[in-house]
Write a protein that holds these residues in place. Structure first.
Motif, mmCIF file in Angstrom:
data_model
loop_
_atom_site.group_PDB
_atom_site.id
_atom_site.type_symbol
_atom_site.label_atom_id
_atom_site.label_comp_id
_atom_site.label_asym_id
_atom_site.label_seq_id
_atom_site.Cartn_x
_atom_site.Cartn_y
_atom_site.Cartn_z
ATOM 1 N N ILE A 96 0.862 -1.123 -0.019
ATOM 2 C CA ILE A 96 0.003 -0.186 0.028
ATOM 3 C C ILE A 96 1.076 1.216 -0.005
ATOM 4 N N THR A 97 2.008 1.122 0.729
ATOM 5 C CA THR A 97 2.891 2.419 0.896
ATOM 6 C C THR A 97 3.365 2.561 -0.473
ATOM 7 N N ALA A 98 4.034 1.606 -0.896
ATOM 8 C CA ALA A 98 4.374 1.898 -2.306
ATOM 9 C C ALA A 98 3.783 2.468 -3.529
ATOM 10 N N PHE A 99 2.318 1.769 -3.522
ATOM 11 C CA PHE A 99 1.133 2.012 -4.534
ATOM 12 C C PHE A 99 0.976 3.505 -4.294
ATOM 13 N N ALA A 100 0.584 3.748 -2.854
ATOM 14 C CA ALA A 100 0.079 5.218 -2.790
ATOM 15 C C ALA A 100 1.312 6.148 -2.987
ATOM 16 N N SER A 101 2.698 5.920 -2.920
ATOM 17 C CA SER A 101 3.594 6.919 -2.783
ATOM 18 C C SER A 101 3.749 7.553 -4.123
ATOM 19 N N GLY A 102 2.984 7.371 -5.294
ATOM 20 C CA GLY A 102 3.152 7.886 -6.380
ATOM 21 C C GLY A 102 4.565 7.663 -7.348
ATOM 22 N N GLU A 103 5.353 6.836 -6.734
ATOM 23 C CA GLU A 103 6.502 6.541 -7.543
ATOM 24 C C GLU A 103 6.126 5.541 -8.455
ATOM 25 N N GLY A 104 6.964 5.590 -9.603
ATOM 26 C CA GLY A 104 6.798 4.853 -10.863
ATOM 27 C C GLY A 104 5.300 5.020 -11.395
ATOM 28 N N THR A 105 5.259 6.384 -11.913
ATOM 29 C CA THR A 105 4.043 6.777 -12.544
ATOM 30 C C THR A 105 3.764 6.323 -13.783
ATOM 31 N N VAL A 106 4.724 5.433 -14.355
ATOM 32 C CA VAL A 106 4.196 4.685 -15.629
ATOM 33 C C VAL A 106 2.993 3.778 -15.361
ATOM 34 N N ILE A 107 1.859 4.118 -16.029
ATOM 35 C CA ILE A 107 0.798 2.970 -16.059
ATOM 36 C C ILE A 107 0.491 2.375 -17.185
ATOM 37 N N LEU A 108 0.153 1.255 -16.850
ATOM 38 C CA LEU A 108 0.282 0.135 -17.964
ATOM 39 C C LEU A 108 -1.223 -0.419 -18.136
ATOM 40 N N THR A 109 -1.598 -0.810 -19.276
ATOM 41 C CA THR A 109 -2.668 -1.490 -19.648
ATOM 42 C C THR A 109 -2.502 -2.948 -20.205
ATOM 43 N N LEU A 110 -2.845 -3.909 -19.395
ATOM 44 C CA LEU A 110 -2.789 -5.258 -19.732
ATOM 45 C C LEU A 110 -3.784 -5.795 -20.085
#
Length: 94
Positions: free
Chosen positions: A37-51
């Motif tokens: 949750i911390t990693a997801f919410a941090s906003g780091e790695g803002t590359v969004i992927l569609t799979l």
């Protein structure tokens, strides 16, 4: 204590050891989930992927796929393959 009472006490100790092991497992799971949750919410790695996962379209952050470092998805989206593919190429090399 009588033999019967000792037996009951030993059973309760065994139950307590099992519950303690279960509690430790739950605490580890909680720690893992908190890290996620911390990693997801941090906003780091803002590359969004569609799979496309077996016909189901899913959208996620690249960093989410890399949380479990030794997973197949983490290896597919690590820095070497990511730069090798280029950001504009949406397909992962096999």
């Amino acid at each position: 204590f009588t033999k019967e009472i000792n037996g009951v006490i030993n059973e309760k100790w065994a139950e307590l050891r099992e519950l303690e092991a279960e509690l430790c497992s739950l605490e580890e799971n909680f720690d893992d989930e908190e890290l996620f949750i911390t990693a997801f919410a941090s906003g780091e790695g803002t590359v969004i992927l569609t799979l496309n996962v077996s016909g189901t379209i899913m959208i996620t952050k690249r960093s989410t796929l890399q949380i479990t470092e030794d997973s197949v998805l983490a290896r597919q989206f690590d820095e070497t393959k990511w730069t090798e593919q280029g950001c504009s190429n949406l397909r992962v090399k096999e």
